[in-house]
Design a protein around this motif. Structure first.
Motif, PDB file in Angstrom:
ATOM      1  N   SER A  86     -16.888 -18.193  24.602  1.00 33.20           N
ATOM      2  CA  SER A  86     -16.844 -17.705  23.199  1.00 33.20           C
ATOM      3  C   SER A  86     -17.715 -16.784  22.273  1.00 33.20           C
ATOM      4  O   SER A  86     -17.371 -15.959  22.460  1.00 33.20           O
ATOM      5  CB  SER A  86     -15.362 -18.075  22.808  1.00 33.20           C
ATOM      6  OG  SER A  86     -15.523 -19.369  21.930  1.00 33.20           O
TER       7      SER A  86
ATOM      8  N   TYR B 218     -18.199 -22.887  21.081  1.00 32.63           N
ATOM      9  CA  TYR B 218     -16.573 -22.495  21.394  1.00 32.63           C
ATOM     10  C   TYR B 218     -15.886 -22.273  20.146  1.00 32.63           C
ATOM     11  O   TYR B 218     -14.750 -22.529  20.243  1.00 32.63           O
ATOM     12  CB  TYR B 218     -16.073 -24.326  21.669  1.00 32.63           C
ATOM     13  CG  TYR B 218     -16.730 -24.767  22.991  1.00 32.63           C
ATOM     14  CD1 TYR B 218     -17.486 -24.202  23.989  1.00 32.63           C
ATOM     15  CD2 TYR B 218     -16.595 -26.425  22.789  1.00 32.63           C
ATOM     16  CE1 TYR B 218     -17.663 -25.337  25.046  1.00 32.63           C
ATOM     17  CE2 TYR B 218     -17.574 -26.671  24.202  1.00 32.63           C
ATOM     18  CZ  TYR B 218     -17.612 -26.198  25.533  1.00 32.63           C
ATOM     19  OH  TYR B 218     -18.731 -26.665  26.313  1.00 32.63           O
TER      20      TYR B 218
ATOM     21  N   TYR C 267     -14.283 -28.634  35.653  1.00 30.26           N
ATOM     22  CA  TYR C 267     -15.234 -28.388  33.756  1.00 30.26           C
ATOM     23  C   TYR C 267     -16.447 -29.777  34.029  1.00 30.26           C
ATOM     24  O   TYR C 267     -15.403 -30.651  33.152  1.00 30.26           O
ATOM     25  CB  TYR C 267     -14.273 -28.347  33.010  1.00 30.26           C
ATOM     26  CG  TYR C 267     -14.201 -26.764  31.918  1.00 30.26           C
ATOM     27  CD1 TYR C 267     -12.538 -26.915  33.069  1.00 30.26           C
ATOM     28  CD2 TYR C 267     -14.349 -25.559  31.388  1.00 30.26           C
ATOM     29  CE1 TYR C 267     -12.044 -25.613  32.913  1.00 30.26           C
ATOM     30  CE2 TYR C 267     -13.586 -25.612  31.369  1.00 30.26           C
ATOM     31  CZ  TYR C 267     -12.309 -24.711  32.509  1.00 30.26           C
ATOM     32  OH  TYR C 267     -11.810 -24.003  31.538  1.00 30.26           O
TER      33      TYR C 267
ATOM     34  N   PHE D 208      -4.751 -19.093  29.567  1.00 29.83           N
ATOM     35  CA  PHE D 208      -4.908 -20.712  27.973  1.00 29.83           C
ATOM     36  C   PHE D 208      -3.836 -19.748  27.941  1.00 29.83           C
ATOM     37  O   PHE D 208      -3.587 -18.936  27.709  1.00 29.83           O
ATOM     38  CB  PHE D 208      -5.973 -20.462  27.452  1.00 29.83           C
ATOM     39  CG  PHE D 208      -7.416 -20.494  28.485  1.00 29.83           C
ATOM     40  CD1 PHE D 208      -7.806 -21.755  28.542  1.00 29.83           C
ATOM     41  CD2 PHE D 208      -8.473 -19.988  29.126  1.00 29.83           C
ATOM     42  CE1 PHE D 208      -9.091 -22.527  28.480  1.00 29.83           C
ATOM     43  CE2 PHE D 208     -10.000 -19.882  29.873  1.00 29.83           C
ATOM     44  CZ  PHE D 208     -10.136 -21.212  29.057  1.00 29.83           C
TER      45      PHE D 208
ATOM     46  N   PHE E  73     -13.016 -19.192  20.064  1.00 30.53           N
ATOM     47  CA  PHE E  73     -11.319 -20.029  21.287  1.00 30.53           C
ATOM     48  C   PHE E  73     -11.148 -20.940  20.229  1.00 30.53           C
ATOM     49  O   PHE E  73      -9.828 -20.407  20.464  1.00 30.53           O
ATOM     50  CB  PHE E  73     -12.211 -20.541  22.477  1.00 30.53           C
ATOM     51  CG  PHE E  73     -11.831 -21.118  23.166  1.00 30.53           C
ATOM     52  CD1 PHE E  73     -11.163 -20.110  24.599  1.00 30.53           C
ATOM     53  CD2 PHE E  73     -11.014 -22.471  23.335  1.00 30.53           C
ATOM     54  CE1 PHE E  73     -10.134 -20.715  25.328  1.00 30.53           C
ATOM     55  CE2 PHE E  73      -9.465 -22.995  23.880  1.00 30.53           C
ATOM     56  CZ  PHE E  73      -9.439 -22.275  25.255  1.00 30.53           C
TER      57      PHE E  73
END
Ligand code: PBG
Length: 324
Positions: free
Chosen positions: A274, A201, A192, A79, A204
């Motif tokens: 996350s 999330y 995904y 990422f 993240f």
């Protein structure tokens, strides 16, 4: 046959017996470690919402790749945070973009480490949405054209696999065609496929500063209440050319993984996201439970539900625990 002849405890009496009848095993080969690379930092910068995880500058990436290789983790998922963001996420397409440079660094330092790239716009747009915004909505067809160019750019940099996480319709097909047309027919796609609109999330989005500046992602990510629709998403991604499909998050969606396992023969990845990671870390830090046992139990459950691949920020700890 009932009690007293039926004694299920017979097979639990010793470690050797338990090993012999164990149904699910996790192995380092099952894991993918996500990595954050950032053009905004000069040295590894801890991400406050994710204990033990850092945003890495390009200069640190080769050394990290060597450490990961040493632990025998087969793959990383990249990422990137660019220097500047704009309305169309143009930084995501640059040949010298953050992810493109990171791929090259890793592939030249440790060629055998599999490099997977996240293909999305939310890390690169100033509004934080996963696509091109028209009025108050995210424009599907304009977005997938850009995603296809991003996928080509990652493949040119040497990515082994691209992982579109945007949840636009038709993106797998457009990306597969774009890769094939540019000589990247060997670049795999991990879609995904069943990505839910999840509160998990949160950490993240702090890491990559991608929280949407208006609205939310409910018009493209899936409603957590929908299981049958998840199977339709997975089926359509397979038809469009996905090599691997993903369910995300993992823990609250184990039923989706097991239904997908029963229905499809394609490899299934589960993303232990996350929020799941930080929840476990904070519980361990507060001595509420033992970290190693919690993490290994969670990973075993994700595997038992039917996934082949687990993407997790715990991957390095797991690799160490499995060999000691
Ligand atoms: C979108 C993307 C997200 C995650 C992976 N890819 C965030 C989102 O959809 O808001 C989340 C991963 C995690 O929480 O660990 N590019």
């Amino acid at each position: 046959m009932g009690f007293p002849s039926l004694r299920l405890r017979r097979l639990r009496g010793s470690e050797a017996m338990r090993r012999l009848v164990r149904e699910t095993r996790i192995h380092v080969d099952d894991f993918v470690l996500p990595l954050f690379v950032s053009d905004l930092v000069d040295s590894p910068e801890p991400i406050s919402s994710m204990p033990g995880v850092s945003n890495l500058p390009i200069s640190a990436i080769a050394e990290r790749a060597r450490e990961i290789r040493k632990l025998e983790i087969p793959a990383v998922l990249l990422f990137g945070t660019p220097k500047s963001k704009d309305a169309t996420g143009s930084a995501s397409l640059k040949d010298d973009g953050i992810v493109q440079r990171a791929v090259r660094e890793i592939k030249s330092a440790v060629p055998e480490l599999l490099v997977i790239t996240d293909v999305c716009l939310c890390e690169y747009t100033d509004h934080g949405h996963c696509g091109i915004v028209k009025g108050e909505t995210v424009d599907n067809d304009a977005t997938i054209e850009i995603l296809a160019r991003q996928a080509i750019s990652h493949a040119e940099a040497g990515a082994d696999m691209v992982a579109p996480s945007d949840m636009m319709d038709g993106r797998v097909k457009v990306i597969r065609e774009a890769l094939d047309d540019t000589g990247h027919e060997q670049t795999a796609i991990m879609a995904y496929s069943a990505k839910f609109c999840s509160a998990f999330y949160g950490p993240f989005r702090e890491a990559v500063d991608s929280a949407p500046q208006f609205g939310d992602r409910q018009s493209y990510q899936m409603d957590p209440a929908n299981g049958r629709e998840a199977l339709r998403e997975i089926e359509s991604d397979i038809e469009e050319g996905a090599d691997i499909v993903m369910v995300k998050p993992a823990l609250a969606y184990l039923d989706i993984i097991s239904r997908a396992r029963a229905e499809f023969d394609i490899p299934i990845a589960a993303y232990n996201v996350s929020g799941e990671f930080s929840m476990t870390k904070l519980a361990a830090q507060n001595k509420l439970a033992d970290e190693r046992r919690m993490v290994l139990e969670i990973m075993t459950a994700i595997k038992r539900s039917g996934s082949d691949i687990i993407i997790t920020y715990h991957a390095e700890d797991i690799a160490r625990w499995l060999t000691t």
